[in-house]
Design a protein around this motif. Structure first.
Motif, mmCIF file in Angstrom:
data_model
loop_
_atom_site.group_PDB
_atom_site.id
_atom_site.type_symbol
_atom_site.label_atom_id
_atom_site.label_comp_id
_atom_site.label_asym_id
_atom_site.label_seq_id
_atom_site.Cartn_x
_atom_site.Cartn_y
_atom_site.Cartn_z
ATOM 1 N N LEU A 54 -1.385 44.005 29.173
ATOM 2 C CA LEU A 54 -1.627 43.248 30.342
ATOM 3 C C LEU A 54 -1.377 44.180 31.764
ATOM 4 O O LEU A 54 -2.228 44.005 32.620
ATOM 5 C CB LEU A 54 -0.778 42.008 30.440
ATOM 6 N N THR A 55 -0.207 44.712 31.452
ATOM 7 C CA THR A 55 0.104 45.606 32.857
ATOM 8 C C THR A 55 -0.880 46.965 32.840
ATOM 9 O O THR A 55 -1.183 47.543 33.732
ATOM 10 C CB THR A 55 1.467 46.378 32.351
ATOM 11 N N LEU A 60 -0.800 48.146 36.454
ATOM 12 C CA LEU A 60 0.324 48.361 36.950
ATOM 13 C C LEU A 60 1.115 49.609 36.124
ATOM 14 O O LEU A 60 2.342 50.186 36.506
ATOM 15 C CB LEU A 60 1.279 47.044 36.367
ATOM 16 N N ARG A 87 -5.302 46.733 42.228
ATOM 17 C CA ARG A 87 -4.400 45.531 42.191
ATOM 18 C C ARG A 87 -4.735 44.356 43.148
ATOM 19 O O ARG A 87 -4.632 43.153 42.888
ATOM 20 C CB ARG A 87 -2.782 45.659 42.137
ATOM 21 N N ARG A 88 -5.148 44.956 44.408
ATOM 22 C CA ARG A 88 -5.665 43.978 45.634
ATOM 23 C C ARG A 88 -6.750 43.040 44.931
ATOM 24 O O ARG A 88 -7.073 41.946 45.709
ATOM 25 C CB ARG A 88 -5.678 44.837 46.445
ATOM 26 N N PHE A 92 -2.178 37.729 40.477
ATOM 27 C CA PHE A 92 -0.940 37.775 39.282
ATOM 28 C C PHE A 92 -0.026 36.415 39.387
ATOM 29 O O PHE A 92 0.367 36.037 40.404
ATOM 30 C CB PHE A 92 -0.087 39.051 39.623
ATOM 31 N N PHE A 94 3.229 35.337 37.388
ATOM 32 C CA PHE A 94 4.399 36.000 36.649
ATOM 33 C C PHE A 94 5.063 34.799 35.841
ATOM 34 O O PHE A 94 5.301 33.877 36.228
ATOM 35 C CB PHE A 94 5.436 36.736 37.370
ATOM 36 N N ASN A 98 8.599 34.481 41.023
ATOM 37 C CA ASN A 98 8.996 35.598 42.047
ATOM 38 C C ASN A 98 8.730 35.277 43.392
ATOM 39 O O ASN A 98 7.905 35.973 44.130
ATOM 40 C CB ASN A 98 8.258 36.780 41.689
ATOM 41 N N GLY A 112 -0.097 36.090 49.677
ATOM 42 C CA GLY A 112 -1.425 36.530 48.716
ATOM 43 C C GLY A 112 -2.502 37.082 49.561
ATOM 44 O O GLY A 112 -3.263 37.737 49.130
ATOM 45 N N ARG A 160 -0.601 31.226 45.302
ATOM 46 C CA ARG A 160 -0.685 32.513 45.831
ATOM 47 C C ARG A 160 -1.699 33.515 45.089
ATOM 48 O O ARG A 160 -2.165 34.497 45.718
ATOM 49 C CB ARG A 160 1.000 33.002 45.645
ATOM 50 N N ASP A 172 1.458 36.097 32.997
ATOM 51 C CA ASP A 172 2.314 36.689 31.948
ATOM 52 C C ASP A 172 3.157 35.456 31.814
ATOM 53 O O ASP A 172 4.363 35.062 32.704
ATOM 54 C CB ASP A 172 3.110 37.902 32.365
ATOM 55 N N GLU B 296 11.300 40.473 43.997
ATOM 56 C CA GLU B 296 10.108 40.249 44.868
ATOM 57 C C GLU B 296 9.513 41.501 45.323
ATOM 58 O O GLU B 296 8.290 41.814 45.596
ATOM 59 C CB GLU B 296 11.032 39.567 46.347
ATOM 60 N N THR B 299 7.070 42.567 43.067
ATOM 61 C CA THR B 299 6.255 41.636 42.968
ATOM 62 C C THR B 299 5.145 41.961 43.900
ATOM 63 O O THR B 299 3.940 41.931 43.497
ATOM 64 C CB THR B 299 6.882 40.275 43.185
ATOM 65 N N ALA B 302 3.181 44.653 42.599
ATOM 66 C CA ALA B 302 2.256 44.181 41.962
ATOM 67 C C ALA B 302 1.092 43.739 42.690
ATOM 68 O O ALA B 302 -0.183 43.694 42.128
ATOM 69 C CB ALA B 302 2.831 43.369 40.984
ATOM 70 N N MET B 303 1.270 42.958 43.673
ATOM 71 C CA MET B 303 0.124 42.125 44.346
ATOM 72 C C MET B 303 -0.726 43.237 45.220
ATOM 73 O O MET B 303 -1.733 42.734 45.538
ATOM 74 C CB MET B 303 0.969 40.970 45.358
ATOM 75 N N GLY B 304 -0.217 44.267 45.409
ATOM 76 C CA GLY B 304 -1.191 45.260 46.010
ATOM 77 C C GLY B 304 -0.492 45.760 47.253
ATOM 78 O O GLY B 304 -1.034 46.673 47.901
ATOM 79 N N PRO B 382 6.412 47.899 39.554
ATOM 80 C CA PRO B 382 5.948 46.408 39.738
ATOM 81 C C PRO B 382 5.716 46.274 37.963
ATOM 82 O O PRO B 382 5.633 44.841 37.986
ATOM 83 C CB PRO B 382 4.487 46.846 40.178
ATOM 84 N N ALA B 383 5.477 47.155 37.186
ATOM 85 C CA ALA B 383 5.414 46.668 35.569
ATOM 86 C C ALA B 383 6.661 46.056 35.202
ATOM 87 O O ALA B 383 6.608 45.293 34.224
ATOM 88 C CB ALA B 383 5.171 48.058 34.760
ATOM 89 N N PHE B 386 6.820 41.838 34.900
ATOM 90 C CA PHE B 386 6.298 41.326 33.555
ATOM 91 C C PHE B 386 7.402 41.260 32.410
ATOM 92 O O PHE B 386 8.040 42.141 32.165
ATOM 93 C CB PHE B 386 4.955 42.072 33.161
#
Lengths: 248, 386
Positions: A54-55, A60, A87-88, A92, A94, A98, A112, A160, A172, B296, B299, B302-304, B382-383, B386
């Motif tokens: 998945l990553t 990621l 990634r944008r 995601f 989690f 988070n 987001g 988000r 995940d 955070e 995260t 990861a969100m970009g 960011p990995a 998960f």
């Protein structure tokens, strides 16, 4: 084979952790194709490599060997900056939601949009509030995560992830910390919104209680894809059908 | 409508109020310590040149061995007469300075007093009123008293101001206080008396009219000070006496203390210690905050969000701590300056230059602390979320 209807195409993906004598292969020649709008669950025992896979799909980690294409965009050889841009385009969700503790729920959903630079849009706040309403939390918009339940937090995480209308959502174990009903509700909600918006969903889970919500289940074991089920199991599908009848 | 980025740095700090308060206290403490050290240093330096700034002289002649007003040394009076012969010099006069014992009118105890003496009819000071007062000191044994003297002279000053002519003893000789003036005490001199050269001759058995402490040189209009200084030094041809412009005289005295003495090092070291303590506190606070928000931050990655965005959060926190720590430091320091000025009888003044210096140091301290703390942000993977 990549077509205009393909969301994710993974071919010959292998991955290793560690270096030198400690180098260990964790993924072996994975092949997977997911169509746009499909909701796919990736299952398997702990340590089978599903989260690593998945990553890689989520940009990621860098793809070491093989090819992963998201909507035709190749991730193998992508630079760190290209990975950020990829990634944008992804939402995601989690295992541990988070959420940011010092932000309100609205603020978290707004992040987001901000991650994609969409918070500058004039309707950004309205859009976030609408998404919170969609997950049933509009009246809690100005609360912080400490003031709501775990299930509600995960709903905020779903909001988000989806507020920017990404074409792909990667989740995940989103139900890991939730009870049966709450977990099912959260995934059902995610599926419902994904269906409405034509979003592709790939969710890692080992929660048998939500299998009825998948279009397809991919099983992994020891770093290999061992089975791809076109339809969810009968008992789970029955439960899903019953809920649909109830909602109708 | 454009919307700014979410002020996460501020929100994170404000969310943990006790931690925020400790961080502000740390920055403020460092700021106060720096303000006080620089304040003491400048008070010391500034009060050293208090008398210099009062003198009405375009050029001064001083002994090369002179260190400050209390230890001005002396040079032969004939050098002044030589200077008088230089083109452009309108007038010269000798200022005599002696540090002698007297009976303090405040408590009748023995103490030291700095006596400045010159010819009464020479306008040696910038303040015309003071020159007028000095002109009245023609009677032997008469003097003026500095109201800025350190100690409780309130009753004595009121008595003089009311027109009384109280007497005290200087070197066992009777002196009548005819009036008041204001110079202010320094670290070297608690009190100052102004008198005539003749009176100094009575008060100080070692007085020698031929040994001048400071030579006051006034120029005729239209002459260039630097050129006349050079001309005087050429005429004097003396390794023990030197002519300086008034500004050079002041600067030289200040730099002698600031650069050539260990005083600057002592006070600067105190300021550095304050900055180090502040840095340690801010690094601790920011590092704890980063550590608490690693999930955070990962995260967000990861969100970009780019790493630069997250580093911006830490720099924003540094900026918030700078602002919130500096303002109370400035306010408290202004209050302490007042208290200290009143307590020691010397002016401890805040300057814009010092405010900007300490603000700059505070910004640097917080930015440096933020830079140390943000290494963890860069490391957020960011990995790993998960």
């Amino acid at each position: 084979m990549q077509t205009s209807e393909t969301a994710i195409l993974a071919q010959g993906v292998s991955h290793w952790f560690g270096k030198g004598a400690l180098r260990q292969q964790v993924l072996f020649d994975l092949q997977l194709e997911i169509a746009k709008g499909e909701v796919v669950f990736l299952m398997g025992p702990s340590g089978c490599g599903k989260t690593t896979f998945l990553t890689l799909i989520g940009a990621l980690r860098s793809v070491m060997q093989g090819s992963i294409a998201l909507f035709g965009e190749e991730l193998f050889g992508a630079s760190a900056a290209q990975q950020v841009l990829t990634r944008r385009k992804i939402g995601f969700v989690f295992q541990n939601h988070n959420l940011h503790r010092s932000l309100t729920l609205l603020g978290n959903v707004m992040m987001g949009l901000e991650a994609k630079g969409l918070n500058r849009l004039p309707d950004a706040k309205t859009r976030c509030l609408a998404m919170l309403e969609r997950v049933g939390l509009q009246e809690h918009a100005h609360k912080r995560q400490a003031q709501i339940s775990s299930g509600q937090r995960q709903r905020v995480a779903v909001a988000r992830a989806l507020v920017s209308d990404p074409p792909l959502v990667l989740a995940d174990e989103p139900t890991a910390a939730l009870d049966r009903k709450t977990g099912h509700d959260v995934v059902a909600l995610m599926r419902q919104i994904a269906e409405e918006r034509g979003v592709t969903v790939l969710m890692v889970t080992h929660d048998n209680r939500v299998l009825d919500l998948a279009d397809r289940i991919v099983e992994m074991e020891d770093g290999r894809i061992v089975e791809a089920t076109a339809d969810p199991p009968i008992d789970s599908r029955s439960l899903h059908s019953m809920e649909r009848i109830e909602s109708e | 409508m454009l919307k700014r980025r979410t002020p996460l740095g501020w929100l994170q700090l404000a969310h943990h109020k006790s931690r925020f308060a400790v961080a502000i206290a740390g920055v403020a403490f460092a700021g106060i310590l720096v303000f006080m050290q620089l304040g003491f240093l400048n008070m010391l330096i500034d009060t050293t040149v208090t008398i210099h700034k009062k003198l009405d002289a375009d050029i001064v002649l001083v002994s090369i061995d002179g260190r400050d007003m209390v230890n001005a040394g002396s040079f032969p009076r004939r050098r002044l007469l030589q200077a008088l012969g230089v083109e452009g010099v309108a007038d010269v006069e000798a200022l005599y300075i002696r540090n002698v014992q007297w009976i303090k009118p405040s408590d009748r105890e023995s103490g030291a007093v700095l006596v400045l003496a010159l010819r009464p009819d020479f306008p040696g000071f910038l303040d015309p009123e003071l020159n007028a007062q000095v002109a009245t000191l023609t009677l032997p044994g008469s003097a003026l008293f500095d109201v800025g003297s350190r100690g409780d002279y309130t009753a004595f000053i009121e008595e003089v101001a009311a027109g009384a002519r109280p007497q005290t003893e200087v070197n066992g000789k009777r002196v009548t206080i005819e009036g008041l003036f204001h110079f202010g005490a320094s670290f070297a001199a608690e009190s100052i008396l102004l008198t005539s050269a003749d009176t100094l001759g009575i008060l100080d058995g070692q007085y020698d009219a031929g040994a001048v402490s400071i030579g006051l040189v006034q120029l005729a209009p239209g002459y260039d000070v630097a050129e006349v200084v050079a001309a005087i030094n050429a005429v004097i041809g003396d390794d023990e006496t030197i002519a300086r412009s008034r500004e050079d005289f002041i600067d030289h005295s200040r730099s002698r203390l600031a650069v050539d003495s260990p005083i600057s090092f002592v006070f600067s070291f105190g300021a550095v210690i304050g900055l180090i303590v502040g840095t340690v506190i801010v690094v601790q606070i920011l590092t704890s905050d980063v550590q608490d928000h690693m999930a955070e931050y990962a995260t967000f990655k990861a969100m970009g969000f780019k790493t630069g965005y997250l580093l911006g959060i830490v720099y924003e926190q540094s900026a918030v701590l700078t602002l919130f720590g500096f303002l109370p430091a400035l306010g408290t320091s202004l209050l302490l300056y007042e208290v200290i000025s009143a307590g020691v009888g010397m002016e401890m003044t805040m300057t814009w230059e010092r405010v900007l210096t300490v603000l700059g140091l505070t910004i640097a301290m917080c930015a440096f602390s933020g830079t140390l703390a943000m290494r963890r942000v860069v490391a957020a993977d960011p990995a790993e979320v998960f």
